[in-house]
Design a protein around this motif. Sequence first.
Motif, PDB file in Angstrom:
ATOM      1  N   HIS A   1       0.854  -1.184   0.000  1.00 18.36           N
ATOM      2  CA  HIS A   1       0.000   0.000   0.000  1.00 18.36           C
ATOM      3  C   HIS A   1       0.888   1.232   0.000  1.00 18.36           C
ATOM      4  CE1 HIS A   1       1.021   0.843   4.220  1.00 18.36           C
ATOM      5  NE2 HIS A   1       0.939  -0.453   4.395  1.00 18.36           N
ATOM      6  N   SER A   2       0.316   2.353  -0.355  1.00 19.85           N
ATOM      7  CA  SER A   2       1.046   3.612  -0.377  1.00 19.85           C
ATOM      8  C   SER A   2       0.470   4.550   0.656  1.00 19.85           C
ATOM      9  CB  SER A   2       0.952   4.253  -1.765  1.00 19.85           C
ATOM     10  OG  SER A   2       1.644   5.471  -1.797  1.00 19.85           O
ATOM     11  N   SER A   3       1.292   4.939   1.606  1.00 19.47           N
ATOM     12  CA  SER A   3       0.816   5.817   2.667  1.00 19.47           C
ATOM     13  C   SER A   3       1.990   6.607   3.231  1.00 19.47           C
ATOM     14  CB  SER A   3       0.151   4.998   3.784  1.00 19.47           C
ATOM     15  OG  SER A   3      -0.201   5.827   4.864  1.00 19.47           O
ATOM     16  N   ALA A   4       1.780   7.895   3.437  1.00 22.32           N
ATOM     17  CA  ALA A   4       2.844   8.738   3.975  1.00 22.32           C
ATOM     18  C   ALA A   4       3.188   8.366   5.413  1.00 22.32           C
ATOM     19  CB  ALA A   4       2.435  10.205   3.896  1.00 22.32           C
ATOM     20  N   ASP A   5       2.295   7.617   6.088  1.00 17.43           N
ATOM     21  CA  ASP A   5       2.602   7.221   7.469  1.00 17.43           C
ATOM     22  C   ASP A   5       3.232   5.828   7.549  1.00 17.43           C
ATOM     23  OD1 ASP A   5       0.426   5.593   6.989  1.00 17.43           O
ATOM     24  OD2 ASP A   5      -0.789   6.333   8.659  1.00 17.43           O
ATOM     25  N   THR A   6       3.642   5.249   6.406  1.00 16.51           N
ATOM     26  CA  THR A   6       4.416   4.010   6.439  1.00 16.51           C
ATOM     27  C   THR A   6       5.832   4.356   6.875  1.00 16.51           C
ATOM     28  OG1 THR A   6       3.128   2.997   4.663  1.00 16.51           O
ATOM     29  CG2 THR A   6       5.311   2.089   5.065  1.00 16.51           C
ATOM     30  N   LEU A   7       6.252   3.803   7.998  1.00 17.62           N
ATOM     31  CA  LEU A   7       7.532   4.167   8.600  1.00 17.62           C
ATOM     32  C   LEU A   7       8.527   3.019   8.545  1.00 17.62           C
ATOM     33  CD1 LEU A   7       6.305   6.002  11.848  1.00 17.62           C
ATOM     34  CD2 LEU A   7       6.861   7.012   9.628  1.00 17.62           C
ATOM     35  N   LEU A   8       9.780   3.366   8.717  1.00 21.02           N
ATOM     36  CA  LEU A   8      10.790   2.350   8.944  1.00 21.02           C
ATOM     37  C   LEU A   8      10.426   1.537  10.183  1.00 21.02           C
ATOM     38  CD1 LEU A   8      13.882   4.611   8.274  1.00 21.02           C
ATOM     39  CD2 LEU A   8      13.278   2.581   6.938  1.00 21.02           C
ATOM     40  N   CYS A   9      10.762   0.254  10.149  1.00 25.50           N
ATOM     41  CA  CYS A   9      10.498  -0.691  11.250  1.00 25.50           C
ATOM     42  C   CYS A   9       9.030  -1.087  11.366  1.00 25.50           C
ATOM     43  CB  CYS A   9      11.023  -0.183  12.597  1.00 25.50           C
ATOM     44  SG  CYS A   9      12.808  -0.054  12.650  1.00 25.50           S
ATOM     45  N   GLU A  10       8.213  -0.781  10.350  1.00 26.98           N
ATOM     46  CA  GLU A  10       6.862  -1.328  10.315  1.00 26.98           C
ATOM     47  C   GLU A  10       6.971  -2.841  10.128  1.00 26.98           C
ATOM     48  OE1 GLU A  10       2.625  -0.797   7.880  1.00 26.98           O
ATOM     49  OE2 GLU A  10       4.066   0.850   7.989  1.00 26.98           O
ATOM     50  N   ILE A  11       6.054  -3.572  10.740  1.00 32.05           N
ATOM     51  CA  ILE A  11       6.121  -5.040  10.726  1.00 32.05           C
ATOM     52  C   ILE A  11       5.153  -5.587   9.672  1.00 32.05           C
ATOM     53  CG2 ILE A  11       5.865  -7.147  12.099  1.00 32.05           C
ATOM     54  CD1 ILE A  11       6.368  -5.402  14.599  1.00 32.05           C
ATOM     55  N   PHE A  12       5.682  -6.442   8.788  1.00 30.45           N
ATOM     56  CA  PHE A  12       4.903  -7.024   7.697  1.00 30.45           C
ATOM     57  C   PHE A  12       4.906  -8.547   7.784  1.00 30.45           C
ATOM     58  CE2 PHE A  12       5.967  -2.855   6.219  1.00 30.45           C
ATOM     59  CZ  PHE A  12       4.938  -2.468   5.372  1.00 30.45           C
ATOM     60  N   GLU A  13       3.822  -9.131   7.255  1.00 25.89           N
ATOM     61  CA  GLU A  13       3.729 -10.578   7.105  1.00 25.89           C
ATOM     62  C   GLU A  13       3.917 -10.927   5.636  1.00 25.89           C
ATOM     63  OE1 GLU A  13       0.309 -11.503  10.499  1.00 25.89           O
ATOM     64  OE2 GLU A  13      -0.286 -11.126   8.411  1.00 25.89           O
ATOM     65  N   TRP A  14       4.448 -12.121   5.381  1.00 28.39           N
ATOM     66  CA  TRP A  14       4.572 -12.635   4.017  1.00 28.39           C
ATOM     67  C   TRP A  14       3.803 -13.947   3.936  1.00 28.39           C
ATOM     68  CZ3 TRP A  14       5.498 -11.550  -0.783  1.00 28.39           C
ATOM     69  CH2 TRP A  14       5.846 -12.552  -1.696  1.00 28.39           C
ATOM     70  N   ASN A  15       2.809 -14.002   3.037  1.00 25.97           N
ATOM     71  CA  ASN A  15       1.963 -15.197   2.969  1.00 25.97           C
ATOM     72  C   ASN A  15       2.393 -16.171   1.872  1.00 25.97           C
ATOM     73  OD1 ASN A  15       1.111 -14.075   0.572  1.00 25.97           O
ATOM     74  ND2 ASN A  15      -0.962 -13.583   1.273  1.00 25.97           N
ATOM     75  N   GLY A  16       3.593 -15.946   1.333  1.00 24.47           N
ATOM     76  CA  GLY A  16       4.082 -16.796   0.267  1.00 24.47           C
ATOM     77  C   GLY A  16       3.927 -16.172  -1.106  1.00 24.47           C
ATOM     78  N   ARG A  17       3.030 -15.169  -1.179  1.00 20.33           N
ATOM     79  CA  ARG A  17       2.810 -14.475  -2.463  1.00 20.33           C
ATOM     80  C   ARG A  17       2.811 -12.958  -2.313  1.00 20.33           C
ATOM     81  NH1 ARG A  17      -2.258 -16.383  -5.753  1.00 20.33           N
ATOM     82  NH2 ARG A  17      -1.264 -14.938  -7.202  1.00 20.33           N
ATOM     83  N   ASN A  18       2.295 -12.478  -1.182  1.00 26.91           N
ATOM     84  CA  ASN A  18       2.119 -11.043  -1.018  1.00 26.91           C
ATOM     85  C   ASN A  18       2.544 -10.580   0.371  1.00 26.91           C
ATOM     86  OD1 ASN A  18       0.623 -10.612  -3.596  1.00 26.91           O
ATOM     87  ND2 ASN A  18      -0.889 -11.925  -2.594  1.00 26.91           N
ATOM     88  N   TRP A  19       2.941  -9.301   0.433  1.00 22.63           N
ATOM     89  CA  TRP A  19       3.215  -8.665   1.717  1.00 22.63           C
ATOM     90  C   TRP A  19       1.927  -8.082   2.281  1.00 22.63           C
ATOM     91  CZ3 TRP A  19       7.744  -9.646   3.765  1.00 22.63           C
ATOM     92  CH2 TRP A  19       8.841  -9.885   2.942  1.00 22.63           C
ATOM     93  N   ARG A  20       1.821  -8.082   3.591  1.00 27.04           N
ATOM     94  CA  ARG A  20       0.683  -7.453   4.264  1.00 27.04           C
ATOM     95  C   ARG A  20       1.167  -6.860   5.575  1.00 27.04           C
ATOM     96  NH1 ARG A  20      -4.312 -11.063   6.236  1.00 27.04           N
ATOM     97  NH2 ARG A  20      -2.724 -11.683   7.732  1.00 27.04           N
ATOM     98  N   THR A  21       0.821  -5.608   5.811  1.00 23.14           N
ATOM     99  CA  THR A  21       1.240  -4.995   7.062  1.00 23.14           C
ATOM    100  C   THR A  21       0.455  -5.579   8.234  1.00 23.14           C
ATOM    101  OG1 THR A  21       1.505  -2.921   8.283  1.00 23.14           O
ATOM    102  CG2 THR A  21      -0.388  -3.078   6.784  1.00 23.14           C
ATOM    103  N   THR A  22       1.107  -5.726   9.351  1.00 22.39           N
ATOM    104  CA  THR A  22       0.420  -6.181  10.567  1.00 22.39           C
ATOM    105  C   THR A  22      -0.249  -5.018  11.288  1.00 22.39           C
ATOM    106  OG1 THR A  22       2.365  -5.885  11.980  1.00 22.39           O
ATOM    107  CG2 THR A  22       2.118  -8.028  10.872  1.00 22.39           C
ATOM    108  N   GLY A  23       0.069  -3.811  10.852  1.00 20.55           N
ATOM    109  CA  GLY A  23      -0.454  -2.629  11.540  1.00 20.55           C
ATOM    110  C   GLY A  23       0.370  -2.228  12.737  1.00 20.55           C
ATOM    111  N   ASN A  24       1.453  -2.949  12.995  1.00 26.25           N
ATOM    112  CA  ASN A  24       2.324  -2.650  14.129  1.00 26.25           C
ATOM    113  C   ASN A  24       3.670  -2.136  13.648  1.00 26.25           C
ATOM    114  OD1 ASN A  24       0.501  -3.583  16.131  1.00 26.25           O
ATOM    115  ND2 ASN A  24       1.122  -5.694  15.720  1.00 26.25           N
TER     116      ASN A  24
END
Length: 242
Positions: free
Chosen positions: A40-63
Amino acid sequence: MENNQQLTDLLALDLGLNIINRRPYAKEVFKWQDMDLLPHSSADTLLCEIFEWNGRNWRTTGNNLIGFLFSGDQLGTIKDQVMNVKKFPALIPDFEFTKDNMIEYGLSLPSLFNIGINGNIKSVRDFSVRVNGVTKSRITNIDSPGIEILRSYSAFTQAKSKTYRKNVKFNFLSTSLFYAESVEIYLEKESGIGVEVSFQTQDVEVETKINTDTKKHFVLKYYGNQAPFAAKFTKGKDFDIS
């Protein structure tokens, strides 16, 4: 500093490619730099954001990792520092997302640059997004806030091992973020084909090169608080920038 041709030649040499009379393609640049598109594209995406990988795509955990490491005034201070980490030239050549890239990425890619597509781009002659002047911010072990984050992270893995395993260890951290200084939109279609492009104009300077029924060429220059389009991800258990 290297120019685009020098950087393109270096990329081609490293990947064993022959790149003549074209920009490098996004896939080539991403492979060379070990970087991935953000989901996703968002100005509040910061360094050290935590993402999950489901084998095909990235998804932010919101943390964000810093939310687990700090609290109170210290968290506020570190967050301000993370938000203001300086961007430097990424030393990668200007590159291009082709029409095939757009289709491959499920047509969601233009939204990373706040570009909207109305219609089916499979029906157009050509469509591309050219990315110019890429900059990069990153966490390092020699600058704040990286020094404080890495020091606290080491203690966190020991003192709060259950939280660490559940939320961080097997997920991924955005340890570098990539931004575009500008992008160029090229659209060529048959007359009467119902495909249009739109774009957000907040913090964007728009230059119209061509805007006819069959051809469009816009240049979007970004300023202010930019949104990253790609990241370099590090697995939580490997987060030790030394």
